[in-house]
Motif scaffolding. Sequence first.
Motif, PDB file in Angstrom:
ATOM      1  N   ASP B  62      -9.697  11.361   6.985  1.00 50.43           N
ATOM      2  CA  ASP B  62      -9.004  10.075   6.979  1.00 50.43           C
ATOM      3  C   ASP B  62      -9.094   9.460   8.369  1.00 50.43           C
ATOM      4  N   HIS B 117      -6.674  13.000  -4.743  1.00 49.81           N
ATOM      5  CA  HIS B 117      -6.211  12.396  -3.500  1.00 49.81           C
ATOM      6  C   HIS B 117      -6.392  10.888  -3.440  1.00 49.81           C
ATOM      7  N   GLU B 120      -3.908   7.168  -4.423  1.00 49.43           N
ATOM      8  CA  GLU B 120      -2.992   6.562  -3.463  1.00 49.43           C
ATOM      9  C   GLU B 120      -3.745   5.675  -2.484  1.00 49.43           C
ATOM     10  N   LYS B 123      -4.346   2.286  -3.964  1.00 49.18           N
ATOM     11  CA  LYS B 123      -3.125   1.472  -4.012  1.00 49.18           C
ATOM     12  C   LYS B 123      -2.731   1.003  -2.615  1.00 49.18           C
ATOM     13  N   ASP B 124      -2.841   1.905  -1.629  1.00 51.09           N
ATOM     14  CA  ASP B 124      -2.484   1.533  -0.260  1.00 51.09           C
ATOM     15  C   ASP B 124      -3.362   0.390   0.243  1.00 51.09           C
ATOM     16  N   VAL B 127      -1.961  -2.953  -1.668  1.00 49.60           N
ATOM     17  CA  VAL B 127      -0.647  -3.460  -1.257  1.00 49.60           C
ATOM     18  C   VAL B 127      -0.527  -3.528   0.265  1.00 49.60           C
ATOM     19  N   GLN B 129       0.554  -2.194   4.224  1.00 50.41           N
ATOM     20  CA  GLN B 129       1.880  -2.210   4.853  1.00 50.41           C
ATOM     21  C   GLN B 129       1.650  -2.626   6.292  1.00 50.41           C
ATOM     22  N   GLN B 177      -7.872  -2.982   5.622  1.00 49.79           N
ATOM     23  CA  GLN B 177      -7.287  -1.697   6.017  1.00 49.79           C
ATOM     24  C   GLN B 177      -6.056  -1.889   6.892  1.00 49.79           C
TER      25      GLN B 177
END
Lengths: 107, 272
Positions: B62, B117, B120, B123-124, B127, B129, B177
């Motif tokens: 990651d 894995h 998520e 989805k991240d 949406v 953050q 990102q």
Amino acid sequence: MPIVVYHRGWTYLNHWLGLKELAELEPLPGVPPTSSHLSALLQTLKAQPAKAIIRAPYQDPRPVQWLHARTGIAELVLPFTVGGNEQAGDLFGLFDSTLQLLLGVNQ
Amino acid sequence: MNLDGLDAAILLPALAAGALVVATHVPLGLQVLKRGIIFIDLAIAQIAGLGVLLATVMGFEDSGWGLQLTAFAAALIGALLLYGCERRWPQVLEAVIGSVFVLAASAGILLLAHNPHGGEHLKDLLVGQILWVGFDQLPPVAGLYAAVLVAWFTLDVERRPIAFYVLFALSVTASVQLVGVYLVFASLILPALAARRRRTRSRALLAGYATGILGYVGGLLLAALGDLPAGAVVVWALLVSALLVAGSGAWRRRPAGASSSGSAQSPTDVVE
């Protein structure tokens, strides 16, 4: 041992081992936390530092990096369930690996 | 009202990320609107996301370089593909773009069919953050965006569509990102809509930038005060600031006889 969790997914583990959950990164699963929640989180941890930020392998690493950069608290990825890491091949492996990882932090 | 959320250490990195996104996405958005290919950002973002998933499946770390390279490479390939479609089938370009979006999304699901894995991740990416942004993440994005802006204003992107597609793919892969697809879409399209009736390019840019900055500043403040998720509030704040900017433009353009205070007409408007 005081810990920070992602959201409330470790209740049984906490009860069993007496881990003290100080705060959650994302109190409502799936809803991005607000700035006042994050600010309160930082305040809590300033008053009472945690030993680790617990994350399951499927959870987003970004929030943990965010909190680590601001508090210096280390991330700890626990397998969460069977198959969660290399060692957690079955139930015994899951518990062995979880305990080993937690003990590693609690030195 | 909740004053605890007004924490500069939390809000300032988010605002800086927003300013970076606005800096590139306003000129990009004006061009997207002009070309009538509104959903290109969804398609490119989805392809970049597919690249990220591919990197995860291949076992890259990651937030490592391998992951970023795969994401940018995937987005560039997607952009070149869409450029090819624009040259070959210009009449159905928007239909092709829509199809590319669902194909990339479905390919993501197929890739993840055996990987617990990545769901998520996807989805991240959608949406996002904006509050997770830290100052340490911004220098590489700022460097990339500076290069994109220099290229954008020196190359003539209207005459060189391939430059548009490449610069678009680079910018969106980084911004998605950082702040997620919803904010990227809103930052592209709402300022461009607000600036639509401005008569010169520089004035359209100015109106777009004003919309973007007002939206991010207002949105982050409102979210902090109201204890609400920041990204979603900024999307709505961008709409409100777009309406304000578009409305102020329309008021300045009204016919001289419509109001007795004709002198309020700005002198630059009369020149044109």
